[in-house]
Design a protein around this motif. Structure first.
Motif, PDB file in Angstrom:
ATOM      1  N   ALA A  54       6.550  22.640   7.761  1.00  0.00           N
ATOM      2  CA  ALA A  54       6.543  21.421   8.580  1.00  0.00           C
ATOM      3  C   ALA A  54       5.319  21.395   9.493  1.00  0.00           C
ATOM      4  O   ALA A  54       4.624  20.369   9.598  1.00  0.00           O
ATOM      5  N   ALA A  55       5.032  22.529  10.174  1.00  0.00           N
ATOM      6  CA  ALA A  55       3.877  22.580  11.082  1.00  0.00           C
ATOM      7  C   ALA A  55       2.575  22.424  10.300  1.00  0.00           C
ATOM      8  O   ALA A  55       1.662  21.700  10.728  1.00  0.00           O
ATOM      9  N   ILE A  56       2.507  23.072   9.135  1.00  0.00           N
ATOM     10  CA  ILE A  56       1.274  22.977   8.335  1.00  0.00           C
ATOM     11  C   ILE A  56       1.105  21.547   7.836  1.00  0.00           C
ATOM     12  O   ILE A  56       0.008  20.974   7.886  1.00  0.00           O
ATOM     13  N   GLY A  57       2.215  20.941   7.384  1.00  0.00           N
ATOM     14  CA  GLY A  57       2.160  19.557   6.904  1.00  0.00           C
ATOM     15  C   GLY A  57       1.722  18.611   8.005  1.00  0.00           C
ATOM     16  O   GLY A  57       0.869  17.735   7.791  1.00  0.00           O
ATOM     17  N   ALA A  58       2.271  18.795   9.222  1.00  0.00           N
ATOM     18  CA  ALA A  58       1.912  17.902  10.329  1.00  0.00           C
ATOM     19  C   ALA A  58       0.436  18.060  10.686  1.00  0.00           C
ATOM     20  O   ALA A  58      -0.270  17.078  10.945  1.00  0.00           O
ATOM     21  N   ALA A  59      -0.056  19.295  10.699  1.00  0.00           N
ATOM     22  CA  ALA A  59      -1.471  19.521  11.015  1.00  0.00           C
ATOM     23  C   ALA A  59      -2.354  18.913   9.930  1.00  0.00           C
ATOM     24  O   ALA A  59      -3.380  18.282  10.223  1.00  0.00           O
ATOM     25  N   ALA A  60      -1.946  19.085   8.664  1.00  0.00           N
ATOM     26  CA  ALA A  60      -2.751  18.543   7.556  1.00  0.00           C
ATOM     27  C   ALA A  60      -2.776  17.028   7.599  1.00  0.00           C
ATOM     28  O   ALA A  60      -3.819  16.406   7.368  1.00  0.00           O
ATOM     29  N   LEU A  61      -1.628  16.428   7.910  1.00  0.00           N
ATOM     30  CA  LEU A  61      -1.514  14.964   7.907  1.00  0.00           C
ATOM     31  C   LEU A  61      -2.456  14.317   8.928  1.00  0.00           C
ATOM     32  O   LEU A  61      -2.824  13.152   8.784  1.00  0.00           O
ATOM     33  N   LEU A  72       5.476  19.306   0.163  1.00  0.00           N
ATOM     34  CA  LEU A  72       6.766  19.210   0.862  1.00  0.00           C
ATOM     35  C   LEU A  72       6.533  19.113   2.369  1.00  0.00           C
ATOM     36  O   LEU A  72       7.159  18.302   3.064  1.00  0.00           O
ATOM     37  N   GLY A  73       5.613  19.933   2.880  1.00  0.00           N
ATOM     38  CA  GLY A  73       5.290  19.895   4.314  1.00  0.00           C
ATOM     39  C   GLY A  73       4.746  18.528   4.720  1.00  0.00           C
ATOM     40  O   GLY A  73       5.128  17.976   5.753  1.00  0.00           O
ATOM     41  N   LEU A  74       3.861  17.961   3.890  1.00  0.00           N
ATOM     42  CA  LEU A  74       3.299  16.637   4.191  1.00  0.00           C
ATOM     43  C   LEU A  74       4.396  15.577   4.184  1.00  0.00           C
ATOM     44  O   LEU A  74       4.445  14.703   5.055  1.00  0.00           O
ATOM     45  N   ALA A  75       5.292  15.648   3.194  1.00  0.00           N
ATOM     46  CA  ALA A  75       6.379  14.655   3.093  1.00  0.00           C
ATOM     47  C   ALA A  75       7.279  14.751   4.321  1.00  0.00           C
ATOM     48  O   ALA A  75       7.643  13.733   4.922  1.00  0.00           O
ATOM     49  N   ARG A  76       7.628  15.975   4.711  1.00  0.00           N
ATOM     50  CA  ARG A  76       8.488  16.143   5.893  1.00  0.00           C
ATOM     51  C   ARG A  76       7.800  15.603   7.141  1.00  0.00           C
ATOM     52  O   ARG A  76       8.425  14.941   7.973  1.00  0.00           O
ATOM     53  N   ALA A  77       6.493  15.911   7.274  1.00  0.00           N
ATOM     54  CA  ALA A  77       5.762  15.461   8.464  1.00  0.00           C
ATOM     55  C   ALA A  77       5.677  13.933   8.493  1.00  0.00           C
ATOM     56  O   ALA A  77       5.821  13.317   9.546  1.00  0.00           O
ATOM     57  N   THR A  95       0.832  -1.203   0.000  1.00  0.00           N
ATOM     58  CA  THR A  95       0.000   0.000   0.000  1.00  0.00           C
ATOM     59  C   THR A  95       0.865   1.250   0.000  1.00  0.00           C
ATOM     60  O   THR A  95       2.044   1.217   0.352  1.00  0.00           O
ATOM     61  N   ILE A  96       0.256   2.348  -0.404  1.00  0.00           N
ATOM     62  CA  ILE A  96       0.929   3.640  -0.383  1.00  0.00           C
ATOM     63  C   ILE A  96       0.479   4.388   0.872  1.00  0.00           C
ATOM     64  O   ILE A  96      -0.520   4.019   1.489  1.00  0.00           O
ATOM     65  N   THR A  97       1.204   5.417   1.255  1.00  0.00           N
ATOM     66  CA  THR A  97       0.837   6.151   2.458  1.00  0.00           C
ATOM     67  C   THR A  97       0.214   7.496   2.100  1.00  0.00           C
ATOM     68  O   THR A  97      -0.785   7.912   2.657  1.00  0.00           O
ATOM     69  N   LEU A  98       0.852   8.162   1.141  1.00  0.00           N
ATOM     70  CA  LEU A  98       0.400   9.500   0.772  1.00  0.00           C
ATOM     71  C   LEU A  98      -0.139   9.457  -0.654  1.00  0.00           C
ATOM     72  O   LEU A  98       0.527   8.932  -1.547  1.00  0.00           O
ATOM     73  N   GLY A  99      -1.331   9.985  -0.832  1.00  0.00           N
ATOM     74  CA  GLY A  99      -1.887  10.074  -2.177  1.00  0.00           C
ATOM     75  C   GLY A  99      -2.030  11.534  -2.563  1.00  0.00           C
ATOM     76  O   GLY A  99      -2.097  12.411  -1.695  1.00  0.00           O
ATOM     77  N   THR A 151       8.883  16.805  -6.051  1.00  0.00           N
ATOM     78  CA  THR A 151       9.037  17.373  -4.706  1.00  0.00           C
ATOM     79  C   THR A 151       9.015  16.265  -3.649  1.00  0.00           C
ATOM     80  O   THR A 151       9.832  16.256  -2.726  1.00  0.00           O
ATOM     81  N   PHE A 152       8.087  15.322  -3.782  1.00  0.00           N
ATOM     82  CA  PHE A 152       8.034  14.184  -2.849  1.00  0.00           C
ATOM     83  C   PHE A 152       9.364  13.424  -2.888  1.00  0.00           C
ATOM     84  O   PHE A 152       9.916  13.062  -1.848  1.00  0.00           O
ATOM     85  N   ALA A 153       9.854  13.163  -4.110  1.00  0.00           N
ATOM     86  CA  ALA A 153      11.088  12.368  -4.253  1.00  0.00           C
ATOM     87  C   ALA A 153      12.270  13.102  -3.632  1.00  0.00           C
ATOM     88  O   ALA A 153      13.097  12.514  -2.930  1.00  0.00           O
ATOM     89  N   ARG A 154      12.346  14.414  -3.862  1.00  0.00           N
ATOM     90  CA  ARG A 154      13.453  15.206  -3.306  1.00  0.00           C
ATOM     91  C   ARG A 154      13.410  15.201  -1.782  1.00  0.00           C
ATOM     92  O   ARG A 154      14.427  15.269  -1.116  1.00  0.00           O
ATOM     93  N   ALA A 155      12.189  15.161  -1.231  1.00  0.00           N
ATOM     94  CA  ALA A 155      12.057  15.173   0.234  1.00  0.00           C
ATOM     95  C   ALA A 155      12.420  13.822   0.841  1.00  0.00           C
ATOM     96  O   ALA A 155      12.569  13.716   2.049  1.00  0.00           O
ATOM     97  N   GLY A 156      12.521  12.765  -0.005  1.00  0.00           N
ATOM     98  CA  GLY A 156      12.929  11.457   0.515  1.00  0.00           C
ATOM     99  C   GLY A 156      11.845  10.393   0.469  1.00  0.00           C
ATOM    100  O   GLY A 156      11.956   9.362   1.118  1.00  0.00           O
ATOM    101  N   LEU A 157      10.772  10.625  -0.308  1.00  0.00           N
ATOM    102  CA  LEU A 157       9.744   9.590  -0.469  1.00  0.00           C
ATOM    103  C   LEU A 157       9.939   8.911  -1.823  1.00  0.00           C
ATOM    104  O   LEU A 157      10.311   9.562  -2.799  1.00  0.00           O
ATOM    105  N   ALA A 158       9.675   7.610  -1.895  1.00  0.00           N
ATOM    106  CA  ALA A 158       9.639   6.924  -3.189  1.00  0.00           C
ATOM    107  C   ALA A 158       8.318   7.333  -3.840  1.00  0.00           C
ATOM    108  O   ALA A 158       7.249   7.109  -3.265  1.00  0.00           O
TER     109      ALA A 158
END
Ligand code: ADP
Length: 437
Positions: free
Chosen positions: A219-226, A239-244, A12-16, A31-38
């Protein structure tokens, strides 16, 4: 070859993400890939047969930015269901960082529909991406040092943006009132963002524009959104979501995906008339054969243009042993204006995109497997014609442009680089050829 999971498999995937246009999708996946997500991008809605390689994040590329709202909502809901079925626990609706939309939609209607589908009380919305000059303060969007309404976007041909107050812009296209999560809350962290969002939801709001002026705010916005199942924003929120997600430990960071070798000669197809692409073609002329098709003749007689393009490719790649050729309809503004005056802008554009798509189809049918395409619309026409279903995102060639491995085309795996016209420096084509395995 990348590991491939079919619809029925357990991976399964985590982020869509659901992107409202193709180049925006690639930008987000990069952007996802640069942040470290496959990361993987699908072209259009994935179905049961779509080969989705193993990934942390999947971006579904749609073309729903400027279609009627009901159409956009239906497509986004189908994409959302497909992503959730594959395991996505959060889905980002990816919009343009300049909030391209009208009072009829489609950001409001799609956000409302995703909120209803997931039972979410309030959706966080922000197009901010500080590193590219898109900042939101007191709900107002700035493009560089200008308010959106004073930027060139005020004269956009499809979505003229004449109001920079996004709380008002989004409210006009939404079913429920829209609030603001201000910079003070963002600076106080994810919990404060969540608390302000809850208060707004309690007051009846269905969405809130979130202020964001610096990269650290993401980062804070991504964590809240996640913490909720959906959000709406541009690649900055991505990017915020990927970091979070990485900070949460639910996903381990991936190094840049090494694409498996495809090999053989390559072709560059340029349909963009941007200054950047034209300079890149001039630079390419020093290192490879370049065919500049006469655009008027090409619109008038596309079959003849196709024949000369294929003859050129055969002469240099097959008979001459060249490693790559470039074929372009790109032209300076005065020639573009003359072509458009004679045939109409839409008809000329459509004809030349179709020609590039046919050239690509024939080259691939003759065994070519490495392609670089310059131009957003041109890229869309080419991937549609080749029936590409997914792109695995590899290393970045230039900001916003990754090397990719395309799967799903009947011809088999292809190494592709798709670039929006303005992207990349003068040596972009040489770099792209090096990056495509
Ligand atoms: P960009 O990313 O630079 O906007 P696109 O491919 O999205 O590039 O758009 C360029 C458009 O211009 C396409 O529709 C393409 O077919 C069209 N086009 C290409 N060459 C010419 C030309 N010489 N004259 C007029 N239109 C052209």
């Amino acid at each position: 070859m990348a590991e491939v999971a079919s619809a029925g498999s357990v991976r399964t995937i985590t982020l869509g993400a659901i992107a409202d246009d193709y180049t925006g999708a690639t930008d987000l996946a990069n952007t996802f890939a640069r942040a470290g997500l496959a990361a993987v991008q699908t072209i259009g809605l994935p179905d049961a047969d779509t080969p989705i390689p193993t990934a942390d994040a999947v971006v579904v590329a749609l073309k729903i930015r400027s279609v009627p709202a009901e159409e956009a909502v239906a497509a986004a809901l189908s994409a959302h269901a497909a992503l959730v079925a594959r395991g996505a626990t959060h889905v980002l609706y990816k919009i343009c960082s300049t909030f391209d939309s009208t009072d009829a939609g489609n950001i409001g209607p799609v956000t409302d529909a995703l909120r209803a589908a997931t039972g979410t009380r309030l959706c966080l919305v922000t197009p901010a991406f500080p590193e590219t000059g898109r900042r939101v303060f007191q709900g107002h969007l700035f493009v560089g040092d200008r308010l959106l309404s004073e930027s060139p976007l005020k004269d956009h041909p499809l979505n003229p943006m004449r109001d920079a107050d996004l709380v008002c812009v989004l409210a006009r296209q939404s079913a429920a009132p829209v609030g603001l999560v201000d910079l003070d809350a963002v600076r106080a962290g994810a919990d404060a963002v969540g608390a302000q969002a809850s208060a707004l939801a309690g007051a009846g709001c269905g969405a809130a524009i979130v202020d964001c002026v610096a990269d650290e705010d993401l980062a804070a916005i991504g964590a809240a959104a996640l913490a909720s199942p959906v959000s709406t924003g541009a690649s900055g929120l991505g990017l915020g979501l990927a970091r979070a997600l990485l900070a949460s430990g639910r996903v381990a960071p991936s190094p840049a995906t090494k694409l498996p070798p495809v090999g053989g000669p390559a072709a560059i197809l340029a349909g963009s008339c941007s200054a950047a692409t034209r300079a890149q073609l001039d630079a390419a002329e020093r290192t490879m054969p370049v065919l500049r098709l006469d655009p008027e003749r090409a619109v008038e007689d596309p079959d003849a243009a196709l024949t000369s393009a294929l003859d050129f490719a055969r002469t240099h790649l097959v008979d001459g042993g060249a490693a790559a050729v470039a074929i372009a309809t790109s032209a300076p503004p005065e020639i573009v204006a003359a072509v458009q005056a004679r045939f109409g802008a839409a008809a000329a554009g459509h004809a030349l995109e179709g020609l590039m798509a046919r050239i690509a189809e024939h080259l691939v049918a003759h065994g070519l497997r490495r392609l670089v395409v310059a131009g957003g619309e041109t890229s869309g026409a080419v991937v549609d014609a080749l029936k590409v279903r997914t792109l695995t995102i590899g290393p970045q060639i230039a900001p916003g442009v990754p090397a990719t491995l395309a799967l799903g085309a009947p011809a088999g795996a292809l190494a592709l680089a798709l670039k929006s016209g303005n992207f990349g420096r003068e040596d972009f084509f040489a770099r792209a050829l090096e990056a495509l395995p």
